[in-house]
Design a protein around this motif. Sequence first.
Motif, PDB file in Angstrom:
ATOM      1  N   LEU A   1     -12.685 -16.746   1.511  1.00 46.66           N
ATOM      2  CA  LEU A   1     -13.900 -15.953   1.688  1.00 46.66           C
ATOM      3  C   LEU A   1     -14.837 -16.049   0.491  1.00 46.66           C
ATOM      4  O   LEU A   1     -16.044 -15.919   0.641  1.00 46.66           O
ATOM      5  N   ARG A   2     -14.294 -16.303  -0.687  1.00 42.51           N
ATOM      6  CA  ARG A   2     -15.148 -16.405  -1.881  1.00 42.51           C
ATOM      7  C   ARG A   2     -16.123 -17.572  -1.783  1.00 42.51           C
ATOM      8  O   ARG A   2     -17.186 -17.545  -2.382  1.00 42.51           O
ATOM      9  N   ALA A   3     -15.770 -18.588  -1.025  1.00 44.83           N
ATOM     10  CA  ALA A   3     -16.612 -19.772  -0.915  1.00 44.83           C
ATOM     11  C   ALA A   3     -17.697 -19.613   0.151  1.00 44.83           C
ATOM     12  O   ALA A   3     -18.547 -20.480   0.290  1.00 44.83           O
ATOM     13  N   LEU A   4     -17.656 -18.507   0.872  1.00 45.35           N
ATOM     14  CA  LEU A   4     -18.608 -18.311   1.956  1.00 45.35           C
ATOM     15  C   LEU A   4     -19.793 -17.467   1.514  1.00 45.35           C
ATOM     16  O   LEU A   4     -19.659 -16.596   0.661  1.00 45.35           O
TER      17      LEU A   4
ATOM     18  N   ALA B   1     -22.318 -14.406   1.642  1.00 49.22           N
ATOM     19  CA  ALA B   1     -21.981 -13.000   1.888  1.00 49.22           C
ATOM     20  C   ALA B   1     -22.128 -12.625   3.353  1.00 49.22           C
ATOM     21  O   ALA B   1     -21.302 -11.881   3.894  1.00 49.22           O
ATOM     22  N   GLY B   2     -23.144 -13.123   4.028  1.00 51.74           N
ATOM     23  CA  GLY B   2     -23.358 -12.788   5.434  1.00 51.74           C
ATOM     24  C   GLY B   2     -22.214 -13.242   6.312  1.00 51.74           C
ATOM     25  O   GLY B   2     -21.728 -12.490   7.160  1.00 51.74           O
ATOM     26  N   ILE B   3     -21.756 -14.447   6.110  1.00 55.54           N
ATOM     27  CA  ILE B   3     -20.628 -14.966   6.902  1.00 55.54           C
ATOM     28  C   ILE B   3     -19.350 -14.247   6.523  1.00 55.54           C
ATOM     29  O   ILE B   3     -18.521 -13.942   7.370  1.00 55.54           O
ATOM     30  N   ARG B   4     -19.194 -13.942   5.234  1.00 54.37           N
ATOM     31  CA  ARG B   4     -18.014 -13.229   4.757  1.00 54.37           C
ATOM     32  C   ARG B   4     -17.850 -11.901   5.503  1.00 54.37           C
ATOM     33  O   ARG B   4     -16.752 -11.538   5.912  1.00 54.37           O
ATOM     34  N   ALA B   5     -18.959 -11.204   5.722  1.00 56.41           N
ATOM     35  CA  ALA B   5     -18.902  -9.925   6.435  1.00 56.41           C
ATOM     36  C   ALA B   5     -18.394 -10.126   7.860  1.00 56.41           C
ATOM     37  O   ALA B   5     -17.552  -9.357   8.338  1.00 56.41           O
ATOM     38  N   PHE B   6     -18.878 -11.163   8.542  1.00 56.91           N
ATOM     39  CA  PHE B   6     -18.435 -11.420   9.914  1.00 56.91           C
ATOM     40  C   PHE B   6     -16.940 -11.749   9.964  1.00 56.91           C
ATOM     41  O   PHE B   6     -16.222 -11.262  10.829  1.00 56.91           O
ATOM     42  N   VAL B   7     -16.464 -12.573   9.034  1.00 59.34           N
ATOM     43  CA  VAL B   7     -15.050 -12.945   9.012  1.00 59.34           C
ATOM     44  C   VAL B   7     -14.188 -11.733   8.670  1.00 59.34           C
ATOM     45  O   VAL B   7     -13.140 -11.520   9.282  1.00 59.34           O
TER      46      VAL B   7
ATOM     47  N   LYS C   1     -20.436 -23.550   6.750  1.00 61.47           N
ATOM     48  CA  LYS C   1     -19.418 -23.496   5.696  1.00 61.47           C
ATOM     49  C   LYS C   1     -18.041 -23.123   6.231  1.00 61.47           C
ATOM     50  O   LYS C   1     -17.028 -23.627   5.762  1.00 61.47           O
ATOM     51  N   VAL C   2     -17.991 -22.231   7.203  1.00 57.88           N
ATOM     52  CA  VAL C   2     -16.698 -21.861   7.780  1.00 57.88           C
ATOM     53  C   VAL C   2     -16.101 -23.055   8.502  1.00 57.88           C
ATOM     54  O   VAL C   2     -14.918 -23.367   8.361  1.00 57.88           O
ATOM     55  N   LEU C   3     -16.925 -23.742   9.289  1.00 60.94           N
ATOM     56  CA  LEU C   3     -16.424 -24.904  10.023  1.00 60.94           C
ATOM     57  C   LEU C   3     -15.937 -25.996   9.079  1.00 60.94           C
ATOM     58  O   LEU C   3     -14.930 -26.649   9.349  1.00 60.94           O
TER      59      LEU C   3
END
Length: 140
Positions: free
Chosen positions: A11-14, A16-22, A81-83
Amino acid sequence: MSELNELKVDLRALPAGIRAFVNVLGVEKAIGALTEQGGQVFYIPKHPTPTCEFVKVFGMDMCMALSRYSEQQYQVPMLNKVLAQVRNQTIVNEVAKGTTIQELVKRFKITRQWINKILHEYNAYEASEVYREQQMEFKL
């Protein structure tokens, strides 16, 4: 997508917006939601209700997690980034199982050099066939 449940996303590499969704939805649901809605703009109400468009699409928990955007338009982040992390971890797992780099080149449509870079980043290069081949050459 059950394979995704086994993957760990850093999650640190994502962003902030995507981090919240994950964090709120989990990896699998976040990938589905962001794939479908990435780039779309939603209004985040100060007092969300079940009839709010954002809540209908993402749920009340996600709306509450984004409360700092209340009374604002919010653009759903893109998933790139997640993909990439999921792909990279899949590559590492496949190499550990004995899949050849050439097979991965064909499957993921990326270069051999890029796969080796991924393996180095994940400290998995030793499991790759290139490393094994180099070790065999040194023993000969």
